[in-house]
Design a protein around this motif. Structure first.
Motif, mmCIF file in Angstrom:
data_model
loop_
_atom_site.group_PDB
_atom_site.id
_atom_site.type_symbol
_atom_site.label_atom_id
_atom_site.label_comp_id
_atom_site.label_asym_id
_atom_site.label_seq_id
_atom_site.Cartn_x
_atom_site.Cartn_y
_atom_site.Cartn_z
ATOM 1 N N ASN A 107 98.092 45.297 81.975
ATOM 2 C CA ASN A 107 98.156 44.456 83.183
ATOM 3 C C ASN A 107 98.937 45.035 84.354
ATOM 4 O O ASN A 107 99.040 44.387 85.398
ATOM 5 C CB ASN A 107 98.744 43.065 82.856
ATOM 6 N N ASN B 153 100.887 27.143 74.548
ATOM 7 C CA ASN B 153 101.972 28.004 74.064
ATOM 8 C C ASN B 153 102.461 27.580 72.682
ATOM 9 O O ASN B 153 102.770 28.426 71.839
ATOM 10 C CB ASN B 153 103.153 27.978 75.039
ATOM 11 N N ALA C 266 100.118 28.815 70.163
ATOM 12 C CA ALA C 266 100.189 30.269 69.967
ATOM 13 C C ALA C 266 101.533 30.699 69.389
ATOM 14 O O ALA C 266 101.668 31.828 68.925
ATOM 15 C CB ALA C 266 99.926 30.993 71.282
ATOM 16 N N GLY C 267 102.547 29.817 69.433
ATOM 17 C CA GLY C 267 103.804 30.124 68.742
ATOM 18 C C GLY C 267 104.927 30.634 69.609
ATOM 19 O O GLY C 267 105.852 31.279 69.121
ATOM 20 N N ARG C 268 104.859 30.325 70.878
ATOM 21 C CA ARG C 268 105.920 30.785 71.753
ATOM 22 C C ARG C 268 107.255 30.112 71.437
ATOM 23 O O ARG C 268 107.306 28.913 71.177
ATOM 24 C CB ARG C 268 105.511 30.480 73.200
ATOM 25 N N PRO D 221 99.157 36.292 82.727
ATOM 26 C CA PRO D 221 99.349 37.448 81.833
ATOM 27 C C PRO D 221 100.474 38.343 82.357
ATOM 28 O O PRO D 221 100.547 38.620 83.550
ATOM 29 C CB PRO D 221 98.004 38.180 81.898
ATOM 30 N N VAL D 222 101.349 38.754 81.454
ATOM 31 C CA VAL D 222 102.532 39.497 81.860
ATOM 32 C C VAL D 222 102.203 40.999 81.934
ATOM 33 O O VAL D 222 101.349 41.497 81.203
ATOM 34 C CB VAL D 222 103.683 39.203 80.863
ATOM 35 N N GLU D 223 102.858 41.680 82.848
ATOM 36 C CA GLU D 223 102.665 43.128 82.960
ATOM 37 C C GLU D 223 103.602 43.826 81.979
ATOM 38 O O GLU D 223 104.774 43.470 81.891
ATOM 39 C CB GLU D 223 102.982 43.603 84.384
ATOM 40 N N PHE E 276 94.038 32.951 69.306
ATOM 41 C CA PHE E 276 94.172 33.808 70.492
ATOM 42 C C PHE E 276 94.445 32.948 71.713
ATOM 43 O O PHE E 276 93.785 31.933 71.934
ATOM 44 C CB PHE E 276 92.882 34.609 70.717
ATOM 45 N N LEU E 277 95.410 33.363 72.503
ATOM 46 C CA LEU E 277 95.686 32.665 73.766
ATOM 47 C C LEU E 277 95.443 33.617 74.928
ATOM 48 O O LEU E 277 96.045 34.690 74.999
ATOM 49 C CB LEU E 277 97.144 32.167 73.776
ATOM 50 N N ALA E 278 94.543 33.220 75.819
ATOM 51 C CA ALA E 278 94.414 33.948 77.087
ATOM 52 C C ALA E 278 95.391 33.279 78.039
ATOM 53 O O ALA E 278 95.269 32.090 78.339
ATOM 54 C CB ALA E 278 92.989 33.855 77.612
ATOM 55 N N PHE E 279 96.374 34.041 78.485
ATOM 56 C CA PHE E 279 97.487 33.453 79.228
ATOM 57 C C PHE E 279 97.102 33.031 80.645
ATOM 58 O O PHE E 279 96.302 33.691 81.308
ATOM 59 C CB PHE E 279 98.636 34.457 79.328
ATOM 60 N N GLN F 46 90.333 41.435 75.883
ATOM 61 C CA GLN F 46 91.153 41.444 74.662
ATOM 62 C C GLN F 46 90.598 40.468 73.643
ATOM 63 O O GLN F 46 90.525 40.759 72.448
ATOM 64 C CB GLN F 46 92.600 41.072 74.994
ATOM 65 N N ASN G 126 90.863 41.047 81.877
ATOM 66 C CA ASN G 126 91.469 41.807 80.777
ATOM 67 C C ASN G 126 91.770 40.890 79.585
ATOM 68 O O ASN G 126 91.634 41.304 78.432
ATOM 69 C CB ASN G 126 92.749 42.490 81.269
ATOM 70 N N GLU G 127 92.164 39.664 79.877
ATOM 71 C CA GLU G 127 92.414 38.719 78.786
ATOM 72 C C GLU G 127 91.128 38.476 77.989
ATOM 73 O O GLU G 127 91.156 38.431 76.762
ATOM 74 C CB GLU G 127 92.941 37.378 79.343
#
Ligand SMILES: Nc1ncnc2c1ncn2[C@@H]1O[C@H](COP(=O)(O)OP(=O)(O)OP(=O)(O)O)[C@@H](O)[C@H]1O
Ligand SMILES: [Mg+2]
Lengths: 411, 252
Positions: free
Chosen positions: B143, B45, B48-50, B87-89, B81-84, B158, B154-155
Motif C-alpha cells: 500500500n 474489526n 477479524a480479531g483486532r 488499508p495501512v501502508e 478475511f477483512l478488506a480494511f 489480496q 489491492n485489498e
C-alpha cells in the motif's frame, strides 16, 4: 615535525587530556571510565589461529587486507593494481616515510578526547592506501580485522583525483575476551573522487570499540558511508566529514541492531565549508533488551557555504521498554542561503501494521520481526553491494527465529 | 457459517456494539449499511480479531468454533478475511511475498506443504489480472504510495489470492471511480460461491447493483435495527436513516 616527534607529542597530549568524561557535553551518554587501563595497555599481538578466510563476509569478490589482532598479514592479503598499499608498520620502520600527515593531530578535540592522542601515539600498524588518479577499482577493497585483545590501528586512505573505490572495513571479534579496539581511518578524497565505505562493527560481546572516521573532501567528490553496529559491549564512533570544496557531497547511513546491555554512540559532524555541497544522513536504530543507543548529528554550515543542501533523518525503534535512545540533531548555520532539514522519531512497532499483517495470516512473532526488518531496511536498501547487504541482514536478523523466511518478504 | 449472538463490545469503557445479532450462512451475501459512527467497522474489526476491544458479553461462532478465542492469524487461516476501510501502508514489506507468507503459514498450520514459488507467482499474476491490478504493484511495498482507489483494489486482490470463506469488505466501494467499482465488484463476484459468504459494509446502493445481496442490515447505535432484502437498500437510498431511527424510538 617527523612522525616520531609527533607521536611523542601525542603522548604528552594524552597525559594532559586523559580520557573524556561524562562531564564533557559530547560524552555525556557514554561512560568510558572503565576503559582507562585497557586504553593504555598495549597488548603484544597474539596471532589468532582461526583461518581468517572462514571469517567475515563469504563469497565476496574483493581485494582483501587482513589484520590479525592489529597486525597486517601480507600473506593472506591480495593487492590490486593501480593502488599503492603499504602497511603503516613497514612505513614506520623506514627512515624517510610519508606518514607525517596521517599522524598529525589538529583542532581542539585532542585536548579533551584522549582516545585521539592515544591512537596517534600507539598505533602500531594500519593500511596506508593510495588510489591513483583516474583509477577505478574493479573490485571492493575488503579490510578484515579479526581480534580478541586490545588493538590500536590507524588507516589512511587517499583517493587521488577521479579515483573510485569501494572500501569495506570490518571489525570482527572471534571470542568473548575483553579488549578495546581504538581504530581510526582517515580519508582524503581528491577532485571528483568517489568512495563507497562500509564500516561493519561486529566485535566480541565483551570488546569495546572506539572508532573514528575522518573524511576530507575536495571538489565534486562523493563519499557514501554505511556504518552498521551489531557487536561489542560499548562502541563509540566519531564520524567527521569536511566538505571542503564546492560540489562535494556525502551521505552517512547508520544502522544499530542492539540487544542485552549493548551501548552504541555515534557522533557525526559534517562541516559545510564550501558552497554548493550536499549532505544526507539517515540513521536507524533497533534497540531491544536494555540496550542504549546514542545518536548526535551535528551539521555546521559555515559562512561562505551558500547553496548548502543538508538533510538528516533518524528513526529509532524501541522493542523493549527498557531500551533507551538519546538522539539529538545539532545544526549550526552561519548563512541564509541554505536548505536544511532534519527530523527524529522514536517509536514502537505500529499496532495497525501488526494487525494488518496478522489478518493476512502472518503469525504475531513473524509480524513483529517483519516490521522490525522493514524498519531497518530503510538503511539496508541503500547498500548497493548486495553481498555485503545480505551479510548484514543475516548477521543482524539471524537471531530472530524467522530471520531467513522473512528475508524474501522485504520489498 | 457465522452466528453472532448479543454481541457487546466497548473501547476504553465506552460501549460501541450494544447487542448485535447476525446469522450468515455459506453462499450468502450480506450488506451492512448504517450511519457514520454506528459501529460497522468496529463489528468488522471484532470479527477479524483486532486488539483493543473489550467484549463484555455475547458470542461469535464461526464454523462451529468460538471465533473470539482465536488470534487474528488463526482466524485468517480458518478463512476469515477483512478488506480494511483504511488499508495501512507498510513500507519495506513486499506486497506479493506478504501473501505468500500468509498462505504458507496457513498451509503449515494445516500440515500441508509449502507453495511452489513458480505456481504461486503464476496464480498471483492471474489474480492481479482479474482485478486489473498493474503488475508493478506486485513488487511494491504494501500500500505504500498507493492512491485511495488503488489501496481498495489491492485489498480485493489480496482477497482473491487468499480465497477466504468469509470475506468482510469494509467500505471497499468508497473512493472508487465507476470503472474501479465494476472491477472490484467483478472480483467479489468471482469469490461468490455456495461455500463462501461475503459481508459488504457500504454507504451506497450503487455497489449493490453490481453485487446483489441476499440480505441488507441496518446498523445504528451499535445494534441491527432492521433486516430486509435488497429493496431495503433502495428504500434507504430514498429516505435516509431518520425514519428508521424514529421507528426505533417509538417502539422503545
Ligand atoms: N479505538 C477507538 N477509540 C475510541 N472510539 C472508538 C474507537 N473505535 C471506534 N470508536 C467509536 O465507535 C463508534 C463506531 O465507530 P465505527 O468506526 O465502528 O463506525 P462506522 O459505522 O464504521 O462509521 P463510518 O461509516 O464512518 O465508517 C464511533 O463513534 C467511533 O468514534
Ligand atoms: Mg467504518
Amino acid at each position: 615535525m617527523n612522525v616520531a616527534t609527533q607521536r611523542q607529542h601525542a603522548k604528552t597530549l594524552f597525559a594532559q587530556a586523559g580520557l573524556p568524561t561524562k562531564r564533557n557535553e559530547h560524552w555525556k551518554y557514554t561512560d568510558v571510565s572503565h576503559l582507562s587501563d585497557m586504553a593504555q595497555t598495549q597488548s603484544t599481538a597474539q596471532t589468532i589461529q582461526t583461518p581468517t578466510t572462514t571469517l567475515g563476509i563469504q563469497n565476496l569478490d574483493a581485494y582483501v587486507l587482513v589484520f590479525n589482532n592489529g597486525a597486517f598479514v601480507e600473506a593472506l592479503s591480495s593487492l590490486p593494481q593501480g593502488v599503492d598499499i603499504t602497511s603503516v608498520a613497514s612505513l614506520l620502520a623506514e627512515e624517510n616515510h610519508k606518514l607525517t600527515d596521517l599522524f598529525t593531530l589538529s583542532g581542539e578535540e585532542p585536548l579533551f578526547n584522549g582516545f585521539l592522542a592515544l591512537n596517534a601515539a600507539n598505533a602500531a600498524d594500519g593500511a596506508a592506501i593510495c588510489i591513483k588518479a583516474n583509477t577505478k577499482l574493479d573490485k571492493p577493497l575488503y579490510i578484515k580485522h579479526i581480534s580478541n585483545q586490545n588493538i590500536t590501528l590507524r588507516h589512511g586512505i587517499y583517493f587521488e583525483a577521479f579515483a573510485e573505490a569501494e572500501i569495506i572495513e570490518h571489525y570482527l571479534g572471534v571470542d568473548d575476551n575483553a579488549g578495546l579496539s581504538n581504530v581510526s581511518t582517515n580519508f582524503i578524497l581528491g577532485t571528483g573522487a568517489q568512495c563507497k565505505h562500509y564500516r561493519l562493527q561486529q566485535e566480541g560481546s565483551k570488546q569495546s570499540h572506539i572508532g573514528r572516521v575522518e573524511v576530507k573532501q575536495y571538489q565534486d567528490s562523493n563519499y557514501q558511508m554505511h556504518a552498521v553496529e551489531l557487536g561489542g559491549a560499548l562502541t563509540r564512533a566519531d564520524i567527521v566529514v569536511n566538505l571542503a570544496e564546492q560540489g562535494a557531497s556525502c551521505s552517512l547511513n547508520g544502522l544499530y541492531v542492539l540487544a542485552g546491555r549493548q551501548h552504541v554512540d555515534h557522533h557525526t559532524r559534517i562541516d559545510h565549508t564550501a558552497p554548493h555541497c550536499t549532505s544526507h544522513e539517515n540513521y536507524r536504530t533497533v534497540l531491544d533488551g536494555r540496550s542504549h543507543g546514542v545518536f548526535n548529528g551535528k551539521v555546521v554550515v559555515h559562512e561562505g557555504a551558500i547553496k548548502t543542501d543538508s538533510a538528516q533523518s533518524n528513526g529509532n525503534l524501541l522493542l523493549s521498554k527498557h531500551a533507551q535512545i538519546d538522539t539529538k540533531p545539532e545544526l549550526e548555520i552561519y548563512n541564509d542561503d541554505v536548505k536544511c532539514a532534519h527530523g527524529a522519531t522514536v517509536g514502537q512497532l505500529d499496532d495497525k501494521q501488526l494487525f494488518y499483517l496478522r489478518s493476512r495470516g502472518i503469525s504475531e512473532e513473524s509480524a513483529q520481526e517483519l516490521l522490525t526488518f522493514a524498519f531497518a531496511d530503510a538503511v539496508l536498501a541503500s547498500m548497493r553491494n548486495e553481498v555485503v547487504r545480505r551479510y548484514v541482514e543475516q548477521a543482524a536478523f539471524a537471531k530472530l527465529p524467522h530471520g531467513e523466511e522473512l528475508e524474501e518478504l522485504l520489498a | 457459517m457465522l452466528v453472532i449472538k448479543d454481541l457487546h463490545a466497548s473501547v476504553d469503557g465506552k460501549e460501541i456494539l450494544k447487542g448485535i445479532n447476525l446469522t450468515i450462512h455459506a453462499g450468502e451475501v450480506h450488506a451492512i449499511m448504517g450511519p457514520n459512527g454506528s459501529g460497522k467497522s468496529t463489528l468488522s474489526n471484532v470479527i477479524a480479531g483486532r486488539d483493543g476491544y473489550e467484549i463484555t458479553s455475547g458470542s461469535v461462532i464461526y464454523k462451529g468454533k468460538d471465533l473470539l478465542a482465536l488470534s487474528p492469524e488463526e482466524r485468517a487461516w480458518e478463512g476469515v478475511f477483512l478488506a480494511f476501510q483504511y488499508p495501512v501502508e507498510i513500507p519495506g514489506v513486499n506486497n506479493t511475498y506478504l501473501l505468500k507468507a500468509g498462505l504458507n503459514a496457513k498451509r503449515k498450520h494445516f500440515g500441508e506443504e509449502e507453495l511452489d514459488a513458480f505456481d504461486f507467482m503464476k496464480m498471483v499474476k492471474e489474480k492481479a489480472k482479474v482485478v486489473q491490478l498493474d503488475p508493478s504493484f506486485l513488487s511494491r511495498s504494501v500500500n505504500e504510495g498507493f492512491s485511495g482507489g488503488e489501496k481498495k483494489r489491492n485489498e480485493i486482490f489480496q482477497m482473491a489470492v487468499l480465497e477466504p470463506s468469509l470475506a468482510i469488505l469494509d467500505e471497499t466501494d468508497s473512493g472508487l471511480d465507476i470503472d474501479a467499482l465494476r472491477i472490484v465488484a467483478g472480483g467479489v463476484n468471482t469469490l461468490r460461491s455456495k461455500d463462501n459468504a461475503i459481508v459488504m459494509v457500504t454507504h451506497y446502493q450503487r455497489l449493490l447493483n453490481y453485487i446483489e445481496p441476499d440480505f441488507v442490515h441496518v446498523l445504528a447505535g451499535g445494534k441491527v435495527l432492521k433486516t430486509g432484502d435488497k429493496s431495503l437498500a433502495l428504500e434507504l437510498e430514498d429516505r435516509g436513516y431518520d425514519w428508521l431511527l424514529t421507528e426505533e424510538a417509538n417502539a422503545a
